[in-house]
Design a protein around this motif. Structure first.
Motif, PDB file in Angstrom:
ATOM      1  N   LEU A 201       0.843  -1.194   0.000  1.00 19.35           N
ATOM      2  CA  LEU A 201       0.000   0.000   0.000  1.00 19.35           C
ATOM      3  C   LEU A 201       0.876   1.241   0.000  1.00 19.35           C
ATOM      4  O   LEU A 201       1.844   1.334   0.754  1.00 19.35           O
ATOM      5  CB  LEU A 201      -0.899  -0.018   1.251  1.00 19.35           C
ATOM      6  CG  LEU A 201      -1.977   1.046   1.365  1.00 19.35           C
ATOM      7  CD1 LEU A 201      -2.987   0.903   0.240  1.00 19.35           C
ATOM      8  CD2 LEU A 201      -2.674   0.929   2.724  1.00 19.35           C
ATOM      9  N   HIS A 279     -13.491  -0.413   5.671  1.00 13.53           N
ATOM     10  CA  HIS A 279     -13.525  -0.248   4.217  1.00 13.53           C
ATOM     11  C   HIS A 279     -14.362  -1.344   3.579  1.00 13.53           C
ATOM     12  O   HIS A 279     -14.372  -2.496   4.034  1.00 13.53           O
ATOM     13  CB  HIS A 279     -12.108  -0.297   3.642  1.00 13.53           C
ATOM     14  CG  HIS A 279     -11.331   0.949   3.866  1.00 13.53           C
ATOM     15  ND1 HIS A 279     -11.331   1.994   2.983  1.00 13.53           N
ATOM     16  CD2 HIS A 279     -10.512   1.325   4.894  1.00 13.53           C
ATOM     17  CE1 HIS A 279     -10.544   2.965   3.437  1.00 13.53           C
ATOM     18  NE2 HIS A 279     -10.040   2.585   4.603  1.00 13.53           N
ATOM     19  N   SER A 283     -13.610  -0.086  -1.860  1.00 10.87           N
ATOM     20  CA  SER A 283     -12.651   0.941  -1.443  1.00 10.87           C
ATOM     21  C   SER A 283     -11.299   0.326  -1.083  1.00 10.87           C
ATOM     22  O   SER A 283     -10.246   0.912  -1.366  1.00 10.87           O
ATOM     23  CB  SER A 283     -13.202   1.744  -0.265  1.00 10.87           C
ATOM     24  OG  SER A 283     -13.386   0.924   0.875  1.00 10.87           O
ATOM     25  N   LYS A 287      -7.597   1.214  -2.933  1.00  9.07           N
ATOM     26  CA  LYS A 287      -6.373   1.569  -2.228  1.00  9.07           C
ATOM     27  C   LYS A 287      -5.233   0.605  -2.549  1.00  9.07           C
ATOM     28  O   LYS A 287      -4.061   1.006  -2.641  1.00  9.07           O
ATOM     29  CB  LYS A 287      -6.613   1.608  -0.718  1.00  9.07           C
ATOM     30  CG  LYS A 287      -7.366   2.840  -0.254  1.00  9.07           C
ATOM     31  CD  LYS A 287      -7.440   2.902   1.247  1.00  9.07           C
ATOM     32  CE  LYS A 287      -7.944   4.253   1.712  1.00  9.07           C
ATOM     33  NZ  LYS A 287      -6.991   5.351   1.418  1.00  9.07           N
TER      34      LYS A 287
END
Length: 326
Positions: A201, A279, A283, A287
């Protein structure tokens, strides 16, 4: 073999023929080399211009100067010309720096943030920074696929910097391995000498040049394509620290994503962490740069490993197993 000294292959062969048989004459040289007489005479003119021949008093064919004398003299002449050209280029480099300072650096000394209002402005600035970088260019590339316009915007500056001996280090998200276009770009960059690592991430798209200038999106949500150019240690150094920490934790490009002591990949742990903080699959996928289908497949595999029949049960067991830590 002697093209660096100004001899093409035909002229070199004629020179060798004259060295081997000084009295051969134009006709015999042409026949031996399968050339026309006009081609031989053209080569002779070139050799005379290079001072590798001298007129002979008792022959219509000029005499070849020995390689020890002729080629050594020609090499010295080329070295002298090269040195002069290098001096000219250094003078030009100084002039370019002065020119750039006069016409392109319009930032007041106390201005720490500049706004680049379009993708074209960002591309132009990236090229300028790549052309003037001295040590390194660092970048964070979040998301799975790199869009074609981003590839185009980044490719030329990266290549320009690498060709000048500037270090280029980029961090992608693990999910880029699933996108053929982004993967090709990463391989291209690695083949040129760039260094690449991946993490599950990334928080933001980022470019840092010489640890003194940083570019970040003016709109992190992506609705606008402009950027903010940041100057000053107070703004740039925290971004450098962010990059360094991500680089230390990243996996080298070309190797499988590593698994931790609980046999989880970074992407799996990041997915659990995002879902545990509320989340949705959609979503979390955005990400992580993953498709909704991939997110659901990963979650199904994790539930099977946990022996869970529902997501609630999977969350409880993941927490008990310490799978929810970042």
């Amino acid at each position: 073999m002697l093209q660096a000294l100004g001899l093409n292959a035909r002229t070199e062969n004629v020179y060798r023929a004259l060295l081997a048989e000084p009295d051969g004459g134009v006709e015999r040289i042409a026949a031996a080399l399968h050339l026309t007489e006009a081609q031989v005479r053209e080569a002779l003119d070139e050799l005379l211009e290079l001072t590798l021949l001298r007129p002979a008093a008792d022959s219509r064919t000029p005499r070849a100067v020995s390689p020890e004398v002729g080629l050594t003299r020609l090499l010295a002449r080329n070295q002298s010309q090269l040195l002069f050209r290098q001096q000219q280029l250094e003078s030009a480099r100084t002039a370019i720096a002065a020119f750039s300072a006069e016409y392109t650096d319009r930032r007041p000394e106390d201005e720490m943030v500049l706004r680049l209002d379009s993708l074209d402005a960002v591309r132009d600035r990236l090229e300028e920074l790549a052309a003037t970088a001295r040590e390194e260019c660092l970048s964070l590339m979040p998301g799975g696929a790199v869009r074609p316009d981003h590839l185009h915007a980044g490719t030329h500056p990266d290549q320009l910097a690498l060709e000048r001996g500037v270090a280029v280090r980029s961090i992608f998200q693990d999910s880029f391995r699933n996108d053929p276009g982004t993967l090709r770009h990463a391989r291209w960059l690695a083949d040129l000498g760039g260094s690449i690592r991946t993490v599950p991430l990334l928080p933001i798209r980022l470019v840092i040049v010489d640890r003194s200038i940083a570019l970040v999106p003016s709109d992190p949500d992506g609705r606008r394509r402009g950027a903010l150019e940041l100057h000053g240690a107070a703004l740039v150094q925290p971004l450098c620290a962010l990059f360094d920490e991500l680089w230390r934790s990243g996996a080298d490009f070309g190797r499988p994503a590593p698994r931790d002591d609980q046999d989880l990949t970074g992407s799996e742990r990041a997915l659990l962490h995002l879902l545990g903080h509320g989340h949705t699959d959609e979503s979390a996928g955005r990400k992580l740069g993953l498709s909704l289908r991939t997110v659901r497949r990963m979650m199904k595999e994790l539930m099977n490993r946990l022996g869970a029949e529902s997501r609630f049960q999977a969350g409880a067991r993941a927490a008990r197993n310490d799978w929810l830590r970042p």
